[in-house]
Enzyme design. Sequence first.
Site, PDB file in Angstrom:
ATOM      1  N   LYS A   1      40.810  34.547  -1.967  1.00  0.00           N
ATOM      2  CA  LYS A   1      39.880  34.234  -3.049  1.00  0.00           C
ATOM      3  C   LYS A   1      40.720  33.808  -4.248  1.00  0.00           C
ATOM      4  O   LYS A   1      41.240  34.642  -4.981  1.00  0.00           O
ATOM      5  CB  LYS A   1      39.018  35.463  -3.375  1.00  0.00           C
ATOM      6  CG  LYS A   1      38.273  35.419  -4.714  1.00  0.00           C
ATOM      7  CD  LYS A   1      37.380  34.194  -4.860  1.00  0.00           C
ATOM      8  CE  LYS A   1      36.650  34.234  -6.214  1.00  0.00           C
ATOM      9  NZ  LYS A   1      37.562  33.979  -7.365  1.00  0.00           N
TER      10      LYS A   1
ATOM     11  N   GLY B   1      46.282  39.896 -11.408  1.00  0.00           N
ATOM     12  CA  GLY B   1      45.406  39.553 -12.513  1.00  0.00           C
ATOM     13  C   GLY B   1      45.433  40.630 -13.574  1.00  0.00           C
ATOM     14  O   GLY B   1      46.383  41.411 -13.674  1.00  0.00           O
TER      15      GLY B   1
ATOM     16  N   GLY C   1      41.687  44.756 -12.259  1.00  0.00           N
ATOM     17  CA  GLY C   1      42.362  45.558 -11.239  1.00  0.00           C
ATOM     18  C   GLY C   1      41.801  46.964 -11.144  1.00  0.00           C
ATOM     19  O   GLY C   1      41.651  47.516 -10.047  1.00  0.00           O
TER      20      GLY C   1
ATOM     21  N   GLU D   1      49.234  43.742  -8.765  1.00  0.00           N
ATOM     22  CA  GLU D   1      50.175  43.278  -9.781  1.00  0.00           C
ATOM     23  C   GLU D   1      49.339  42.910 -10.995  1.00  0.00           C
ATOM     24  O   GLU D   1      48.632  41.904 -11.001  1.00  0.00           O
ATOM     25  CB  GLU D   1      50.980  42.086  -9.286  1.00  0.00           C
ATOM     26  CG  GLU D   1      52.155  41.781 -10.191  1.00  0.00           C
ATOM     27  CD  GLU D   1      52.260  40.319 -10.550  1.00  0.00           C
ATOM     28  OE1 GLU D   1      52.322  40.019 -11.765  1.00  0.00           O
ATOM     29  OE2 GLU D   1      52.278  39.490  -9.640  1.00  0.00           O
TER      30      GLU D   1
ATOM     31  N   CYS E   1      52.896  37.323 -16.667  1.00  0.00           N
ATOM     32  CA  CYS E   1      52.901  38.759 -16.958  1.00  0.00           C
ATOM     33  C   CYS E   1      54.304  39.313 -17.152  1.00  0.00           C
ATOM     34  O   CYS E   1      54.472  40.393 -17.725  1.00  0.00           O
ATOM     35  CB  CYS E   1      52.197  39.511 -15.834  1.00  0.00           C
ATOM     36  SG  CYS E   1      52.831  39.119 -14.192  1.00  0.00           S
TER      37      CYS E   1
ATOM     38  N   GLU F   1      48.084  42.836 -24.146  1.00  0.00           N
ATOM     39  CA  GLU F   1      48.592  41.610 -23.535  1.00  0.00           C
ATOM     40  C   GLU F   1      47.816  40.410 -24.057  1.00  0.00           C
ATOM     41  O   GLU F   1      46.587  40.351 -23.920  1.00  0.00           O
ATOM     42  CB  GLU F   1      48.465  41.688 -22.016  1.00  0.00           C
ATOM     43  CG  GLU F   1      49.078  40.495 -21.303  1.00  0.00           C
ATOM     44  CD  GLU F   1      49.006  40.608 -19.791  1.00  0.00           C
ATOM     45  OE1 GLU F   1      49.947  40.157 -19.118  1.00  0.00           O
ATOM     46  OE2 GLU F   1      47.998  41.137 -19.275  1.00  0.00           O
TER      47      GLU F   1
END
Length: 487
Positions: A184, A237, A242, A259, A293, A392
């Site tokens: 996906k 993502g 997550g 991750e 990231c 972030e």
Amino acid sequence: MSADSQKLFIGGRWTEPDHGHYEVIDPATEEVVGLAPEASREQVYAAAAAAREAFGTWSRTRPEERAEILDRAAGLMLRDLDGNAALARAESGATTGTARGMQVAVGASRFRRYARGALEPVEEAITPQINEAGPMGRAGVFGALAVRQPVGVVTCITSYNNPWANPAGKVAPALAMGNTVVVKPAPQDPLSVFRMVRALEEAGVPPGVVNVVTGSGPEAGEAAVDSEDVDMVSFTGSTGVGQRIAEVCGRGMKRQLMELGGKGAAVVLDDADLDSAVAGIGTTFSFYSGQICTAPTRVLVQRDVHDALIEKLAAYAGYLKVGDPAARGTVVGPVISAAHRDRVESYIELGRKEGARVVTGGERPAGLDRGFYVAPTLLADCTNEMRVVREEIFGPVVVVVPFDDEEEGIALANDSDYGLIDYVWSSDVARAFRVARRLRAGGVGVNTIGRNMEAPFGGFKKSGVGRDVGSYALHAYSELQSIVWPG
């Protein structure tokens, strides 16, 4: 790029989507790159069922055969390098050089790596154990093997910042271990994944082993996670998404590889080579326009060299050409979407309100009337309590916080919800390693932002669960089984 419509890939067949198509937009031109399919929940479940049906045969396929298919697919991806890179650039906004070298080429190299990985031993002998006679049976010497078995059906949900390397880093090791997959892709740039799957199809991957479903909203992704046919979810993502995926996985006891976000601390000590530090930190301004990231976005600098580092970082940002990623000499392309540009700009404005000083950037680049551009931005006079320091941003924005001594620098670096990759700059290597070992992060770069692509990759804290890359990815997509016998 032409606005061609794409079909889903389910059970080895190209299938019309139940809900039509949506537009994939070029973030540099705001033009339509192509039309991606809107899968229904039922179609996603059908893809997972196809993967389940194919698993029995594929998991027993000779490793050599799996290796040959992965290697052939890598060659086909490189055969079509020009077209694949042009598409990746158009839908992701990466510069031409990045699309060729860091997206398509890295994706192909990962398939080659896991073609070799399919041949790595999956059995490890355990030291025999001598057992006395007792309730468990007669005395004897018991041998044992630890055997890596495929997990089963793996859903691979990929990020928008690298539509080749990120999916390849999931699909290739999963297939090498004998799993089947439902992919996906991120809704912003899914078209490259279809190119990857066409290469696998041409390479001879059996029907149902690889399936691709897409959608612009949450429906397809949710179905790819909650399907009863799915045994594992591999996700790259945001931490927020997550966490929601992990909740669903927890209810079904599905395996996870996560991750997630990062806010990489770059600890610059007073004996650092500042030019080296600036070259590393400055990649946040340029590489994927900070949409990565692992970027060293949170600079912690010892006070004695603070002003000099700020001056050098501002000069570095000023040298960078911002503009059309297809044009020669462009270093900084657009961010992925108008919505994300607005989000990044809102953080810059928040930084101003929190008291940060905008040293450079902070406004949209001049002369760019179309495209989702953000100027490389440096925020100084920051404190560790500011949201721009703690959250972030995922854009070309660097924040700088001063510290007085080594202990304070380490404490600031570790005072974060994230712990993916941190960095240390010091001309004293022993000092740098001493600091590195105390940082609560899954990886630490010492005087470099470079990576060893066989080293384990993953995060502490809210930056993720599990490790991949190199042989660690093969381990991530496998279950350990022990087999015991009497000697």
